[in-house]
Every structure is written in C-alpha cells, then in structure tokens.
Write a protein that holds these residues in place. Structure first.
Motif, mmCIF file in Angstrom:
data_model
loop_
_atom_site.group_PDB
_atom_site.id
_atom_site.type_symbol
_atom_site.label_atom_id
_atom_site.label_comp_id
_atom_site.label_asym_id
_atom_site.label_seq_id
_atom_site.Cartn_x
_atom_site.Cartn_y
_atom_site.Cartn_z
ATOM 1 N N LEU A 160 26.959 4.471 49.269
ATOM 2 C CA LEU A 160 26.201 5.274 50.535
ATOM 3 C C LEU A 160 25.876 6.453 49.804
ATOM 4 O O LEU A 160 24.534 6.943 50.071
ATOM 5 C CB LEU A 160 27.126 5.639 51.587
ATOM 6 N N PHE A 161 26.348 7.037 48.922
ATOM 7 C CA PHE A 161 25.948 8.296 47.982
ATOM 8 C C PHE A 161 24.889 7.964 47.345
ATOM 9 O O PHE A 161 23.710 8.817 47.219
ATOM 10 C CB PHE A 161 27.210 8.829 47.105
ATOM 11 N N VAL A 162 24.781 6.803 46.712
ATOM 12 C CA VAL A 162 23.676 6.333 45.744
ATOM 13 C C VAL A 162 22.398 6.092 46.488
ATOM 14 O O VAL A 162 21.458 6.927 46.149
ATOM 15 C CB VAL A 162 23.960 5.047 44.877
ATOM 16 N N ALA A 184 17.137 8.311 48.977
ATOM 17 C CA ALA A 184 16.357 8.514 50.016
ATOM 18 C C ALA A 184 15.926 10.022 49.892
ATOM 19 O O ALA A 184 14.908 10.152 50.243
ATOM 20 C CB ALA A 184 17.189 8.320 51.255
ATOM 21 N N ILE A 185 16.831 10.917 49.324
ATOM 22 C CA ILE A 185 16.362 12.218 49.261
ATOM 23 C C ILE A 185 15.560 12.711 48.005
ATOM 24 O O ILE A 185 14.626 13.380 48.101
ATOM 25 C CB ILE A 185 17.847 13.335 49.183
ATOM 26 N N LEU A 218 16.994 3.922 52.643
ATOM 27 C CA LEU A 218 17.303 4.390 54.124
ATOM 28 C C LEU A 218 17.953 3.322 54.719
ATOM 29 O O LEU A 218 19.062 3.410 55.555
ATOM 30 C CB LEU A 218 16.086 4.890 54.889
ATOM 31 N N VAL A 219 17.247 1.966 54.894
ATOM 32 C CA VAL A 219 17.902 0.697 55.512
ATOM 33 C C VAL A 219 19.379 0.313 54.768
ATOM 34 O O VAL A 219 20.152 0.582 55.561
ATOM 35 C CB VAL A 219 17.050 -0.329 55.179
ATOM 36 N N MET A 220 19.660 0.727 53.565
ATOM 37 C CA MET A 220 20.674 0.367 52.872
ATOM 38 C C MET A 220 21.771 1.346 53.369
ATOM 39 O O MET A 220 22.956 0.998 53.369
ATOM 40 C CB MET A 220 20.672 0.334 51.438
ATOM 41 N N MET A 221 21.641 2.314 53.605
ATOM 42 C CA MET A 221 22.540 3.488 54.043
ATOM 43 C C MET A 221 23.491 2.892 55.386
ATOM 44 O O MET A 221 24.339 3.393 55.675
ATOM 45 C CB MET A 221 21.848 4.741 54.342
ATOM 46 N N LEU A 222 22.623 1.993 56.172
ATOM 47 C CA LEU A 222 23.371 1.530 57.532
ATOM 48 C C LEU A 222 24.390 0.468 57.066
ATOM 49 O O LEU A 222 25.262 0.284 57.837
ATOM 50 C CB LEU A 222 22.236 0.971 58.230
ATOM 51 N N PHE A 223 24.100 0.022 55.927
ATOM 52 C CA PHE A 223 25.086 -1.345 55.609
ATOM 53 C C PHE A 223 25.840 -1.274 54.294
ATOM 54 O O PHE A 223 26.864 -1.917 54.281
ATOM 55 C CB PHE A 223 24.089 -2.506 55.169
#
Length: 100
Positions: A46-48, A53-54, A35-40
């Motif tokens: 981003l898809f991975v 996260a899902i 979740l945090v890595m999705m911001l960066f």
C-alpha cells in the motif's frame, strides 16, 4: 571541414513532442494503476502504490519537459561551397610515367 550529416541533426519538433507525450502518458498510466492497486493491496505494498501515485506526476512532468539529447548543432558555413580537389587527366599520368 566536416559537413553535418542527417544523423547528427536533432529530431524534428513533431517527433520530439510525440516522444515526450508518449513518456508522459506511460508514466501517468502507471500512476492510475498505482491508484487502483491501492484499493486491493495491504501492508507495505500500500505504501509503495501510494508513493507511486504521489511521486509519478512530478516524474512524468520532468520527463515530458526534458527534450531529446542535442547533438552538436553548429553548422559551419551554412550554404557554403566545398571545393573538390582537381583530378589529373589520364594523359598527364602517362607523361609523368614516361618522364621518370
């Protein structure tokens, strides 16, 4: 008759619960990192991270609900007495040797 050994017994409920909680905590920690890595991250990363996260909550719950592998837990004659073969006395051995 085979006696059950301590290594063939399943883990105690406390040890099993602790191991399952540890697996769940690790999987959910990885989810938080996703979740945090999705911001960066950008692009296919981003898809991975979104997929992690899902999907990780489902995987974490399944791993947490799977208990330890159970060994053969059947106990034959619980509390039964095992007969020990009778040993010959040393005098009997000498008599057998002299007779032959």
């Amino acid at each position: 008759m085979k006696q059950p050994s301590i290594t063939s017994l399943p883990p105690s409920p406390d040890a099993d619960r602790r191991a399952r909680m540890l697996k769940y905590t690790i999987a959910m920690s990885i989810r938080v990192v996703c979740l945090v890595m999705m911001l960066f991250v950008d692009g296919w990363w981003l898809f991975v991270c979104a997929a992690g996260a899902i999907c990780l909550p489902y995987i974490a719950v399944v791993l947490a609900n799977v208990g330890a592998p159970t060994a053969d837990t059947t106990v034959l004659r619980p509390g039964g007495v095992v007969a020990i073969p009778e040993r010959k006395a040393p005098e009997d051995d000498e008599q057998d040797r002299q007779a032959s």
